[in-house]
Design an enzyme around this catalytic site. Structure first.
Site, PDB file in Angstrom:
ATOM      1  N   ARG A  33      55.269  72.148   3.216  1.00 24.78           N
ATOM      2  CA  ARG A  33      54.213  72.849   3.734  1.00 24.78           C
ATOM      3  C   ARG A  33      54.230  72.647   5.020  1.00 24.78           C
ATOM      4  O   ARG A  33      54.661  71.694   5.770  1.00 24.78           O
ATOM      5  CB  ARG A  33      53.034  72.365   3.052  1.00 24.78           C
ATOM      6  CG  ARG A  33      51.729  73.112   3.537  1.00 24.78           C
ATOM      7  CD  ARG A  33      50.558  72.005   3.385  1.00 24.78           C
ATOM      8  NE  ARG A  33      49.250  72.597   3.544  1.00 24.78           N
ATOM      9  CZ  ARG A  33      47.964  72.159   3.629  1.00 24.78           C
ATOM     10  NH1 ARG A  33      47.724  70.904   3.023  1.00 24.78           N
ATOM     11  NH2 ARG A  33      47.006  72.695   3.900  1.00 24.78           N
ATOM     12  N   HIS A  34      53.617  73.327   5.752  1.00 19.05           N
ATOM     13  CA  HIS A  34      53.217  73.378   7.293  1.00 19.05           C
ATOM     14  C   HIS A  34      52.392  72.184   7.691  1.00 19.05           C
ATOM     15  O   HIS A  34      52.040  71.497   6.723  1.00 19.05           O
ATOM     16  CB  HIS A  34      52.568  74.729   8.171  1.00 19.05           C
ATOM     17  CG  HIS A  34      51.336  74.895   7.397  1.00 19.05           C
ATOM     18  ND1 HIS A  34      50.235  74.168   7.523  1.00 19.05           N
ATOM     19  CD2 HIS A  34      50.857  75.618   6.434  1.00 19.05           C
ATOM     20  CE1 HIS A  34      48.987  74.481   6.621  1.00 19.05           C
ATOM     21  NE2 HIS A  34      49.371  75.486   5.981  1.00 19.05           N
ATOM     22  N   ARG A  37      46.536  71.922  10.903  1.00 13.45           N
ATOM     23  CA  ARG A  37      46.193  73.058  11.462  1.00 13.45           C
ATOM     24  C   ARG A  37      44.760  73.116  11.465  1.00 13.45           C
ATOM     25  O   ARG A  37      44.063  72.364  11.206  1.00 13.45           O
ATOM     26  CB  ARG A  37      46.897  74.166  10.675  1.00 13.45           C
ATOM     27  CG  ARG A  37      46.201  74.312   9.204  1.00 13.45           C
ATOM     28  CD  ARG A  37      46.185  75.694   8.452  1.00 13.45           C
ATOM     29  NE  ARG A  37      45.971  75.602   7.186  1.00 13.45           N
ATOM     30  CZ  ARG A  37      44.484  75.244   6.526  1.00 13.45           C
ATOM     31  NH1 ARG A  37      43.562  75.266   7.262  1.00 13.45           N
ATOM     32  NH2 ARG A  37      44.435  75.468   5.270  1.00 13.45           N
ATOM     33  N   ARG A 101      51.912  79.155  11.992  1.00 15.98           N
ATOM     34  CA  ARG A 101      52.077  77.940  11.780  1.00 15.98           C
ATOM     35  C   ARG A 101      53.289  77.343  10.823  1.00 15.98           C
ATOM     36  O   ARG A 101      53.764  76.118  11.037  1.00 15.98           O
ATOM     37  CB  ARG A 101      50.705  77.407  10.992  1.00 15.98           C
ATOM     38  CG  ARG A 101      50.450  78.156   9.449  1.00 15.98           C
ATOM     39  CD  ARG A 101      49.106  77.756   9.177  1.00 15.98           C
ATOM     40  NE  ARG A 101      48.733  78.368   7.572  1.00 15.98           N
ATOM     41  CZ  ARG A 101      48.068  79.422   7.746  1.00 15.98           C
ATOM     42  NH1 ARG A 101      47.568  80.067   8.942  1.00 15.98           N
ATOM     43  NH2 ARG A 101      47.726  79.836   6.472  1.00 15.98           N
ATOM     44  N   ASP A 281      50.775  75.068   1.272  1.00 16.72           N
ATOM     45  CA  ASP A 281      50.521  74.234  -0.001  1.00 16.72           C
ATOM     46  C   ASP A 281      50.428  74.948  -1.373  1.00 16.72           C
ATOM     47  O   ASP A 281      51.033  74.544  -2.313  1.00 16.72           O
ATOM     48  CB  ASP A 281      48.995  73.571   0.122  1.00 16.72           C
ATOM     49  CG  ASP A 281      47.811  74.831   0.486  1.00 16.72           C
ATOM     50  OD1 ASP A 281      48.276  75.983   0.612  1.00 16.72           O
ATOM     51  OD2 ASP A 281      46.778  74.252   0.887  1.00 16.72           O
TER      52      ASP A 281
END
Length: 421
Positions: A33-34, A37, A101, A281
């Site tokens: 996942r990034h 943010r 992102r 996610d």
């Protein structure tokens, strides 16, 4: 006696060490996942709107960059000796969804995985080098973005999920918090599945030291977190999880299994060792649900699902699964239901097959439940009756037009001779 016991332990340790040495890592896939943010959006009455965030909504923060630099450094240390110290374009392939992102997370991760040295340093004051990250437009994304809404059957399953006892019980239990959110946020529509966005916004703001409205108490946040996690469970489970997986996360799982099977066969020409996937996610949750490994909680920032493919000297291959969702500890080994931690590849393929669709487009079609057949039969009978009625009507008309005295034998007039000029 003690000496004998010690000798036995050393012998066992030596044998185990030799057995472990026979297993060689040949291929790795990581999905993450990034990082941290800004909120994706604000609710109508939110005191913090898009202008309050340096790069606007949905953008990677500096904390998110640090999280992925840390993850990249972890991957560098874990796969030291497996991957070359310096970047080799043949060894690694990187793909991301088409969001700022996720693209930036992949780049920050690669900065930790491949800090330049020697000839790869192109500016002495910059410990970084550009490494390609591939993507496709979001409208064309079929592999890394879930849940995909291009599937009527999945939408039907989601509608059916909302009528299950579990869903209705959660809705009833948290009816007060759902109503509170509706009244305080200015949102017209709030339910179990959509209220998570309010939690996400409040969570992002709290992480960045922004003040919360008075109605946002710790108890409210706790309840919203429960609803948020349940929203993830609803998307990929709760009701008919296997079918949902075949239409969602199983798409990505199928691609991973295909690659593992391909890489298991020795091929001296094959140089690719590492596949990096940067996503969301929901992507991590969808994939884990298709493995029957989803823990029911939203995957945190920079969480990473790892697939490691090993090959023995005798040519047999095995798969190990690990999940890194806490940077302070080593990744957790995951146990695929029905298999050992070090799962033989043939068993891994067999156990995951029920969650992978051979023809997703066909499975996405809505089932007819026999109604199409009934409609076809009804139309056919109606058509036959209509043709019969028309034939009877024409027969009556023709019978009435005949002269009463010539309803037996009569002369047929040559049309060409009898036509008027």
């Amino acid at each position: 006696m003690v000496a004998a016991s010690l000798l036995f332990l050393l012998t066992v340790g030596s044998v185990c060490g030799e057995a472990a040495a026979e297993k060689t890592l040949v291929y790795v896939t990581v999905l993450f996942r990034h990082g941290d943010r800004s909120p994706v959006k604000a609710y109508p009455t939110d005191p913090h709107q898009e202008a309050d965030w340096p790069q606007g909504f949905g953008q990677l923060s500096q904390e998110g960059m640090r999280q992925h630099l840390n993850l990249g450094t972890f991957l560098r240390n874990r796969y030291k000796g497996f991957l070359k110290e310096s970047y080799d374009r043949h060894e690694i392939s990187v793909r991301s969804t088409d969001y700022d992102r996720t693209l930036m997370s992949a780049e920050a991760n690669l900065a930790g995985l491949y800090p330049p040295s020697g000839q790869q340093v192109f500016t002495p004051t910059l410990i970084w080098q550009p490494i390609p990250v591939h993507t496709v437009p979001q409208s064309e994304e079929r592999l890394l973005s879930f849940p995909r809404s291009d599937c009527p059957r999945y939408l039907q399953l989601m509608n059916e999920t909302e009528h299950t006892e579990e869903f209705l019980n959660v809705t009833t239990t948290y009816e007060d918090i759902i109503e509170l959110v509706r009244n305080k946020t200015g949102l017209n529509k709030t339910n179990v599945e959509t209220v998570w966005s309010v939690y996400d916004t409040l969570f992002c703001e709290s992480r960045h030291n922004m003040s919360a409205p008075d109605w946002v108490t710790p108890e409210v946040m706790e309840k919203l977190q429960v609803l948020k996690d349940f929203g993830f469970q609803v998307m990929f489970g709760v009701y008919k999880q296997q079918e949902k997986s075949r239409l969602q996360g199983g798409v990505l799982l199928g691609e991973i299994v295909k690659n593992l099977s391909k890489m298991a066969a020795p091929d001296p020409k094959q140089k690719l060792k590492f596949m990096m996937l940067s996503a969301h996610d929901t992507t991590v949750a969808a994939l884990q649900a298709s493995l029957n490994l989803f823990n029911g909680r939203q995957p945190p920032y920079a969480s990473c699902q790892i697939f490691e493919l090993y090959r023995d000297d005798n040519g047999s291959a095995s798969v190990s699964l690990l999940y890194r969702n806490d940077s302070t500890v080593e990744p957790y080994p995951l146990h695929l239901p029905g298999c050992t931690l070090d799962c033989p590849l043939e068993d891994f393929v067999r156990l995951t097959k029920p969650y992978i669709s051979d023809d997703r487009d066909k499975e996405c079609e809505l089932p007819s439940d026999g109604r199409d057949t009934e409609v076809i039969i009804s139309l056919a009978l109606s058509g036959c009756l209509l043709v019969l009625l028309i034939a009877l009507l024409l027969g009556v008309i023709c019978w009435q037009k005949e002269p009463s005295g010539s309803r037996g034998y009569h002369h047929v007039i040559n049309q060409e001779v009898g036509e008027e000029s």
